[in-house]
Design an enzyme around this catalytic site. Structure first.
Site, PDB file in Angstrom:
ATOM      1  N   HIS A 158     -22.759  33.897 -55.609  1.00 49.88           N
ATOM      2  CA  HIS A 158     -21.380  34.968 -55.252  1.00 49.88           C
ATOM      3  C   HIS A 158     -21.909  35.962 -54.250  1.00 49.88           C
ATOM      4  O   HIS A 158     -21.122  36.661 -53.849  1.00 49.88           O
ATOM      5  CB  HIS A 158     -21.361  35.615 -56.739  1.00 49.88           C
ATOM      6  N   ASP A 366     -21.043  42.311 -48.409  1.00 49.42           N
ATOM      7  CA  ASP A 366     -20.611  41.699 -49.482  1.00 49.42           C
ATOM      8  C   ASP A 366     -20.377  40.357 -49.509  1.00 49.42           C
ATOM      9  O   ASP A 366     -19.754  39.941 -48.682  1.00 49.42           O
ATOM     10  CB  ASP A 366     -19.326  42.503 -50.184  1.00 49.42           C
TER      11      ASP A 366
HETATM   12  P1  ADP Z   1     -19.304  43.316 -57.328  1.00 48.26           P
HETATM   13  O1  ADP Z   1     -19.232  42.003 -57.841  1.00 48.26           O
HETATM   14  O2  ADP Z   1     -20.436  43.356 -56.442  1.00 48.26           O
HETATM   15  O3  ADP Z   1     -19.231  44.459 -58.214  1.00 48.26           O
HETATM   16  P2  ADP Z   1     -16.334  42.855 -56.574  1.00 48.26           P
HETATM   17  O4  ADP Z   1     -15.743  43.903 -55.804  1.00 48.26           O
HETATM   18  O5  ADP Z   1     -16.388  41.518 -55.691  1.00 48.26           O
HETATM   19  O6  ADP Z   1     -17.962  43.549 -56.490  1.00 48.26           O
HETATM   20  O7  ADP Z   1     -16.073  42.882 -58.057  1.00 48.26           O
HETATM   21  C1  ADP Z   1     -15.993  43.981 -59.133  1.00 48.26           C
HETATM   22  C2  ADP Z   1     -15.355  43.661 -60.007  1.00 48.26           C
HETATM   23  O8  ADP Z   1     -15.387  44.621 -61.065  1.00 48.26           O
HETATM   24  C3  ADP Z   1     -13.794  43.764 -59.725  1.00 48.26           C
HETATM   25  O9  ADP Z   1     -13.154  42.785 -60.406  1.00 48.26           O
HETATM   26  C4  ADP Z   1     -13.545  45.182 -59.966  1.00 48.26           C
HETATM   27  O10 ADP Z   1     -12.253  45.079 -60.538  1.00 48.26           O
HETATM   28  C5  ADP Z   1     -14.359  45.307 -61.181  1.00 48.26           C
HETATM   29  N1  ADP Z   1     -14.707  46.816 -61.217  1.00 48.26           N
HETATM   30  C6  ADP Z   1     -15.406  47.589 -60.383  1.00 48.26           C
HETATM   31  N2  ADP Z   1     -15.376  48.847 -60.643  1.00 48.26           N
HETATM   32  C7  ADP Z   1     -14.606  48.884 -61.805  1.00 48.26           C
HETATM   33  C8  ADP Z   1     -14.149  49.864 -62.391  1.00 48.26           C
HETATM   34  N3  ADP Z   1     -14.562  51.363 -62.201  1.00 48.26           N
HETATM   35  N4  ADP Z   1     -13.732  49.774 -63.766  1.00 48.26           N
HETATM   36  C9  ADP Z   1     -13.268  48.508 -64.201  1.00 48.26           C
HETATM   37  N5  ADP Z   1     -13.373  47.339 -63.295  1.00 48.26           N
HETATM   38  C10 ADP Z   1     -14.248  47.471 -62.315  1.00 48.26           C
HETATM   39  C1  G6P Z   2     -22.374  41.050 -58.855  1.00 42.56           C
HETATM   40  C2  G6P Z   2     -23.334  39.797 -58.739  1.00 42.56           C
HETATM   41  C3  G6P Z   2     -23.240  39.376 -60.203  1.00 42.56           C
HETATM   42  C4  G6P Z   2     -23.502  40.503 -61.002  1.00 42.56           C
HETATM   43  C5  G6P Z   2     -22.574  41.712 -60.743  1.00 42.56           C
HETATM   44  C6  G6P Z   2     -22.695  42.916 -61.701  1.00 42.56           C
HETATM   45  O1  G6P Z   2     -21.031  40.765 -58.871  1.00 42.56           O
HETATM   46  O2  G6P Z   2     -22.923  38.880 -57.951  1.00 42.56           O
HETATM   47  O3  G6P Z   2     -23.985  38.389 -60.492  1.00 42.56           O
HETATM   48  O4  G6P Z   2     -23.131  40.003 -62.662  1.00 42.56           O
HETATM   49  O5  G6P Z   2     -22.825  42.104 -59.588  1.00 42.56           O
HETATM   50  O6  G6P Z   2     -24.125  43.349 -61.776  1.00 42.56           O
HETATM   51  P1  G6P Z   2     -24.927  43.166 -63.125  1.00 42.56           P
HETATM   52  O7  G6P Z   2     -26.502  43.374 -62.638  1.00 42.56           O
HETATM   53  O8  G6P Z   2     -24.360  44.289 -63.778  1.00 42.56           O
HETATM   54  O9  G6P Z   2     -24.823  42.050 -63.697  1.00 42.56           O
END
Ligand code: ADP
Ligand code: G6P
Length: 468
Positions: A158, A366
């Site tokens: 991912h 990212d």
């Molecule tokens: P990462 O996987 O690195 O966190 P992404 O943008 O690909 O970054 O995915 C983040 C996911 O987490 C999204 O589906 C987003 O809606 C969710 N997310 C991030 N911040 C919040 C928040 N404050 N409340 C609810 N969902 C959140």
């Molecule tokens: C990114 C990573 C995921 C991970 C998520 C949240 O999306 O690709 O593998 O689950 O961040 O991080 P955490 O350490 O809370 O699982």
């Protein structure tokens, strides 16, 4: 269709009392699996202290069966905080300066992968399709193979895969690449990541591309591909349309009184470019004084991985920075930055995105960034907002209607914010339509289908990747 068995470290354990964890993997996989059904094995998020973790907890939710295991304190420390989040994460996000490699953590990482394999094997049926997710579990297939598992096993990364010069800074890079060669199919978010992987294989003569997505490395043949992850576009758009009735969304809207809102939504992670983003917003206000007292920036940022020192330090830095800007620019009736360390429910999130004239998504690096896609899906097509997106997010390769920025260029990002705020309706609509059409066609179901088709198709072709 064979049964699907998914394994990931983070699992959105169904819990009506708690908001689902933030993070792209959990959000996307749940959406993909809820249609297809299957087994989902992963970490419960709990520690068993010094004791051996007991039996798996089994939870049924719709057509998904969750199988969850605790880990010991030592496992969590070495495998999760240590190797996964202080070596693989920073290196894959091009942050060699933040990597803290240690042999103890590396050994713990491989040990916990073996432990996950041991927990999985008794649950497997011969024709299950196994799909392993993300950097925590790269060695899982090689452990399963050693235990005699012959099933199709796919892997999806991912996060980004950096070029060889960066990847090779990790002392055990060769073991990591060797582990990937035990999968039948290795999937990346973008063609860049795939090219970096092939480049890494070829650089030290440890593998090569055989053309057509076929790869050979460490005397194994397997396949590599790129599968940009999507969101549940139609469902998310539906949430956003209905969100006007939600009380939190209504309060946010009333508090804005028709003034423009800029939104940022990210886990509190150094890869997300939060400090540079706040600098860019501050500069935008300073250079456009007519927006002082007018535009508000809402940053919704749940804390993440707080036991990891780099994350803990960042929590302080960002909070101080937001406080400093609010102190310097705020007035008796205007707070420039509204800063929240909280997760919100998805329908609320959809409603907040829809209120915002600008979605500010500026990671330094990212894999994909689902927030960029969610922001677009949540817009009202008659009056859509503008996505300002980092060119270093995987999503930039697809979101052709976004204003692309280099997050290292603070002035450039500030100018893009100004352009987004002032963009005429016709241009906003045209840009949004392009992106929305793409998102409707390339949603999370398509991502899942494309990957699983490629993983299982090969079997029919009788080309099981065996040692060559
Ligand atoms: P990462 O996987 O690195 O966190 P992404 O943008 O690909 O970054 O995915 C983040 C996911 O987490 C999204 O589906 C987003 O809606 C969710 N997310 C991030 N911040 C919040 C928040 N404050 N409340 C609810 N969902 C959140
Ligand atoms: C990114 C990573 C995921 C991970 C998520 C949240 O999306 O690709 O593998 O689950 O961040 O991080 P955490 O350490 O809370 O699982």
């Amino acid at each position: 269709m064979s049964r699907l068995v998914v394994i990931s470290n983070r699992v959105p354990v169904p819990d009506k009392k708690k908001a689902a964890p933030a993070g792209g993997l959990a959000v996307a996989l749940r959406a993909a699996l809820s249609e297809r059904g299957g087994i989902w094995l992963g970490w419960s998020g709990n520690s068993s202290g010094d004791e051996n973790p007991g039996d798996l907890s089994i939870l049924e939710d719709g057509n998904i069966t969750y199988a969850l295991t605790d880990l010991t304190d030592r496992d969590v420390e070495e495998y999760y905080h240590g190797f996964a989040n202080r070596v693989l994460w920073p290196i894959c996000h091009y942050r060699l300066d933040l990597a803290d490699y240690g042999r103890k953590e590396m050994t713990g990482y491989f040990r916990v992968n073996r432990f996950f394999a041991e927990r999985l094997v008794p649950m497997l049926k011969p024709d299950d399709t196994i799909w392993v997710h993300d950097y925590h579990l790269i060695p899982l297939a090689s452990e399963l193979r050693q235990m005699g598992v012959k099933n199709r096993i796919g892997f999806f990364l991912h996060i980004p895969l950096p070029p060889a010069d960066v990847l090779f800074a990790m002392p055990v890079h060769e073991e990591i690449i060797r582990a990937l060669a035990h999968y039948d199919l290795v999937g990346f978010q973008t063609d860049h990541d795939l090219a970096n992987f092939v480049g890494a294989l070829e650089r030290e003569g440890i593998g090569r591309s055989l053309g057509n997505g076929r790869l050979a490395s460490f005397e194994r043949r397997f396949r590599g591909g790129h599968y940009p992850i999507g969101i549940e576009t139609a469902a998310f758009a539906g949430f956003a349309e209905r969100a006007a009735h939600n009380s939190m969304v209504r309060r946010a809207r009333d508090s804005m009184a028709d003034r423009p809102l800029i939104i940022g939504v990210d886990r509190l992670d150094y890869s997300k470019g939060l400090t540079q983003r706040i600098d860019a917003y501050e500069r935008f206000i300073l250079e456009n004084p007519r927006h002082q007292g007018n535009v508000t920036y809402l940053q919704v940022t749940p804390k993440s991985r707080s036991e990891v020192p780099e994350y803990e330090a960042m929590q302080r830095t960002v909070a101080e920075q937001a406080g400093r800007v609010n102190g310097a620019l705020g007035t008796v009736d205007w707070v420039p930055i509204r800063y929240m360390n909280r997760s919100v429910a998805r329908p609320v999130l959809a409603g907040l995105y829809r209120l915002a004239r600008v979605g500010l998504v500026t990671p330094m690096r990212d894999g994909m960034n689902l927030v960029a896609k969610e922001y677009v899906a949540a817009q009202d097509g008659e009056n859509p907002g503008v996505l300002v997106l980092s060119r270093f997010a995987g999503a930039a390769r697809e979101m052709s209607g976004a204003l692309l920025v280099n997050p290292y260029d603070i002035e450039g990002t500030a100018n893009a914010i100004a352009r987004a705020i002032d963009m005429p309706l016709d241009e906003r609509k045209a840009r949004w339509r392009q992106m929305m059409d793409h998102l409707l066609e390339h949603d999370v179901t398509r991502w899942c289908d494309d990957f699983l088709r490629d993983l299982t198709e090969e079997e029919q072709a009788g080309d099981h990747p065996e040692p060559v």
